[in-house]
Write a protein that holds these residues in place. Structure first.
Motif, short mmCIF file in Angstrom:
data_model
loop_
_atom_site.label_atom_id
_atom_site.label_comp_id
_atom_site.label_asym_id
_atom_site.label_seq_id
_atom_site.Cartn_x
_atom_site.Cartn_y
_atom_site.Cartn_z
N ALA A 47 0.81 -1.29 0.07
CA ALA A 47 -0.07 -0.06 -0.24
C ALA A 47 0.66 1.18 -0.14
O ALA A 47 1.80 1.27 0.73
N PHE A 48 0.53 2.29 -0.88
CA PHE A 48 0.87 3.62 -0.59
C PHE A 48 -0.13 4.24 0.27
O PHE A 48 -1.38 4.22 0.28
N ILE A 49 0.31 5.30 0.88
CA ILE A 49 -0.09 6.21 1.90
C ILE A 49 -0.05 7.79 1.44
O ILE A 49 1.09 8.00 2.07
N HIS A 50 -0.93 8.32 0.85
CA HIS A 50 -0.59 9.89 0.83
C HIS A 50 -1.45 10.60 1.61
O HIS A 50 -2.68 10.38 1.64
N PHE A 51 -0.81 11.57 2.39
CA PHE A 51 -1.52 12.24 3.64
C PHE A 51 -0.65 13.46 3.88
O PHE A 51 0.70 13.30 4.26
N THR A 52 -0.91 14.73 3.78
CA THR A 52 -0.31 15.91 4.22
C THR A 52 -1.30 17.13 4.19
O THR A 52 -2.48 16.95 4.33
N THR A 53 -0.90 18.12 4.08
CA THR A 53 -1.83 19.52 3.91
C THR A 53 -2.84 19.31 2.54
O THR A 53 -3.86 20.22 2.99
N ASN A 54 -2.24 18.52 1.68
CA ASN A 54 -3.25 18.40 0.50
C ASN A 54 -4.57 18.07 1.11
O ASN A 54 -5.54 18.37 0.42
N THR A 55 -4.54 17.06 1.90
CA THR A 55 -6.07 16.45 2.28
C THR A 55 -6.70 17.38 2.95
O THR A 55 -7.95 17.24 2.76
N PHE A 56 -6.37 18.49 3.39
CA PHE A 56 -7.27 19.58 3.87
C PHE A 56 -7.37 20.89 3.29
O PHE A 56 -8.37 21.32 3.46
N THR A 57 -6.57 20.76 2.27
CA THR A 57 -6.94 22.07 1.05
C THR A 57 -7.51 21.56 0.06
O THR A 57 -8.04 22.53 -0.93
N LYS A 98 7.12 13.09 2.86
CA LYS A 98 7.05 14.37 2.26
C LYS A 98 6.79 14.56 0.74
O LYS A 98 7.17 13.93 -0.14
N HIS A 99 5.60 15.36 0.55
CA HIS A 99 5.29 15.23 -0.78
C HIS A 99 5.88 16.65 -1.39
O HIS A 99 6.69 17.16 -0.85
N GLY A 102 6.32 20.07 0.35
CA GLY A 102 7.42 20.17 1.39
C GLY A 102 6.93 19.86 2.75
O GLY A 102 8.13 19.75 3.81
N PHE A 103 5.68 19.66 3.11
CA PHE A 103 5.29 19.55 4.46
C PHE A 103 5.66 18.26 4.96
O PHE A 103 5.54 16.94 4.26
N CYS A 104 6.45 18.10 6.24
CA CYS A 104 7.00 16.64 6.56
C CYS A 104 6.25 16.30 7.50
O CYS A 104 5.62 16.77 8.65
N LEU A 105 6.06 14.86 7.63
CA LEU A 105 5.02 14.10 8.65
C LEU A 105 5.83 13.38 9.83
O LEU A 105 5.38 12.89 10.52
N TRP A 106 7.01 14.17 9.94
CA TRP A 106 7.83 14.03 11.24
C TRP A 106 8.64 15.33 11.58
O TRP A 106 8.51 16.17 10.49
N LEU A 115 4.73 18.56 10.70
CA LEU A 115 3.57 18.54 11.78
C LEU A 115 3.71 19.17 13.13
O LEU A 115 3.05 19.09 13.92
N ALA A 116 5.12 19.22 13.51
CA ALA A 116 5.25 20.03 14.86
C ALA A 116 5.07 21.29 14.90
O ALA A 116 4.73 22.01 15.96
N ALA A 117 4.53 22.03 13.81
CA ALA A 117 4.16 23.41 13.72
C ALA A 117 2.65 23.45 13.51
O ALA A 117 2.05 24.41 13.31
N SER A 118 1.87 22.25 13.51
CA SER A 118 0.53 21.92 13.29
C SER A 118 -0.18 21.70 14.64
O SER A 118 0.43 21.49 15.70
N PRO A 119 -1.50 22.03 14.80
CA PRO A 119 -2.40 21.65 15.89
C PRO A 119 -2.31 20.22 16.26
O PRO A 119 -2.82 19.96 17.61
N TYR A 120 -1.95 19.36 15.33
CA TYR A 120 -2.07 17.81 15.81
C TYR A 120 -1.39 17.73 16.76
O TYR A 120 -0.03 17.68 16.98
#
Length: 478
Positions: A47-57, A98-99, A102-106, A115-120
């Motif tokens: 499986a491929f998993i695509h998940f980033t700011t694009n999911t929300f924009t 990272k897509h 440039g947003f990094c999921l770590w 995501l360290a600068a996100s509300p998550y």
């Protein structure tokens, strides 16, 4: 006295050669896969998993100016992702760490665009860690996609960006391994935010990234890593995102003049090259939805179980591996429709291909490579055993344990000794006549053929042309 006689008898048996003779192997036909590539072929579906700011924009390719504050999944559950994949037969996960935005999921130490600068989790989250740990928990392999293009970075296109990219690879491979596959694509350069420059930037895709240097650095950290790109060097792109490998599909390719993003090579990537110098098999990447990221308006366009099964036949069934993208939604979950269709797809694979009508069936074959070769190995259910022919044209006749209706045929070469078969056909005997039910070119690790259902007492597999005498590991029917 009885014990002494028994020991002597065993020694005599050993000395006189009454133990089974070791199976002799014919010389390999080069190129051949590495141990890591052989293991990769056995994965078949992951499986491929695509998940980033694009999911929300709502975007597919983020511009790079998205605020990390938009990344705020409400019910994120990585365990739901990976347990679903395990339940539905997937063997590995590749995460888009990272897509192009440039947003990094770590929480990378080299940029604030993470995501360290996100509300998550109040900035304390680490999705690369979570997915890596979940893969270990459920026994799936873990892979990483780190986009070479970064529309957020001010220095993209300059030498310093390569240092940045390599530093992030060091973070990922030193902290989240083991990693079985590193995935990078040919999307390089174009318009972007670039730290506020808002301009188009062009790079020379064949030279800018110094891929040999980057890959050598990664391999020193992860010796068993496999690299995917358009031309490998270990796994190649299949040339389309529709889920279709070439009906003729060689695992061989000569990569000297190819690189990620080079135009005009799609057909070559789909078919491979019979005379290619390296073993570079094809990976088929396709999304369960029209887009790679979740969009609510596509909830009614999720590929059905039947559509996914057809993709399985045109990917795994043509000797490639299937990388199926399942994008989490804004909650941070696999959507219910996606999960339902994945379960239906898995059921179809089990129902249609999970039983073997030829298990332990009797096999008569043309002349073998030598007398250690037993044609019965073709129906022993073991992909590690094989039967080797003496001539490039050869026949194998299989008598079914009982007459049965056949819908699918499966052939497999023993690819550890190279890919050989160039043309084959299969005939079925109904008790009165032999009828040709399937024809094909290459076989490779696995070839699955959907045929018009036929009631058969016997099957005859005929190798019509080959680079060298065929070495087959398994023949199945269902």
């Amino acid at each position: 006295m009885v014990r002494i006689f028994f020991v002597v008898a065993l020694a005599v048996i050993s000395l006189t050669g009454c133990h089974p003779r070791p199976v002799k192997s014919p010389a390999p036909v080069f190129p051949v896969p590495t141990r890591q590539q052989l293991d990769w072929h056995q994965l078949e579906t992951y499986a491929f998993i695509h998940f980033t700011t694009n999911t929300f924009t709502g975007k597919e390719w983020g511009y790079g100016d998205e605020s990390p504050s938009v990344f705020n999944p409400s019910q994120l559950n990585v365990d739901q992702w990976v347990s679903t994949l395990k339940e539905t037969g997937f063997k590995a996960v590749i995460l888009t760490a990272k897509h192009h935005d440039g947003f990094c999921l770590w929480p990378s130490a080299y940029t604030d665009h993470t995501l360290a600068a996100s509300p998550y989790k109040n900035g304390k989250g680490d999705l690369v860690r979570d997915v890596s740990d979940a893969c270990k928990k459920y026994g799936l392999k873990f892979g990483i996609y780190l986009s070479p293009w970064d529309r957020n970075r001010a220095d993209y296109g300059k030498p310093s960006y390569i240092t940045y990219y390599r530093n992030q690879l060091k973070e990922l491979f030193e902290n989240y391994g083991p990693v079985f596959e590193m995935w990078f694509d040919g999307a390089n350069g174009g318009d972007g935010y670039y730290g506020g420059a808002r301009e188009k930037r062009r790079i020379d895709g064949s030279r800018y990234y110094d891929w040999p240097g980057t890959m050598q650095m990664v391999r020193e950290m992860e010796p068993d890593i496999l690299f995917f790109s358009d031309a490998g060097p270990d796994i190649r792109w299949v040339g389309n995102e529709r889920g279709i490998a070439g009906e003729t599909n060689w695992n061989n390719l000569t990569p000297d003049t190819l690189y990620a993003g080079k135009a005009g090579i799609e057909n070559l990537l789909g078919t491979g090259s019979e005379t290619g110098s390296r073993w570079i098999p094809a990976e088929v990447d396709v999304s369960i939805r029209p887009g790679w990221f979740y969009h609510a308006e596509e909830d009614g366009k999720v590929k059905t179980a039947e559509e996914l099964f057809d993709i399985y036949l045109s990917s795994v069934g043509r000797g490639s591996n299937l990388l199926l993208n399942i994008p989490p939604d804004r909650r941070g979950l696999f959507h219910e429709k996606d999960v339902d269709h994945l379960k239906g797809f898995h059921r179809l694979v089990e129902e249609r291909l999970g039983h073997n009508l030829l298990e332990k069936a009797k096999v008569k074959a043309s002349a073998a490579y030598d007398r250690t070769q037993k044609a019965s190995r073709l129906t022993d259910g073991d992909m590690q055993t094989f039967w080797a022919a003496k001539e490039t044209r050869t026949d194998m006749e299989i008598t079914l344990p009982r007459p049965a209706e056949i819908h699918y045929l499966q052939l497999s070469e023993h690819i550890a000794l190279g890919q050989r078969v160039k043309a084959f056909e299969v005939e079925a005997y109904d008790g009165r006549n032999w009828t040709t039910v399937a024809r094909g070119t290459t076989i490779g690790y696995k070839r699955i053929l959907k045929i018009t259902p036929v009631k058969a007492q016997k099957l005859r597999v005929k190798i019509l042309d080959a680079k060298a005498p065929a070495v087959l590991s398994e023949i199945r029917a269902s």
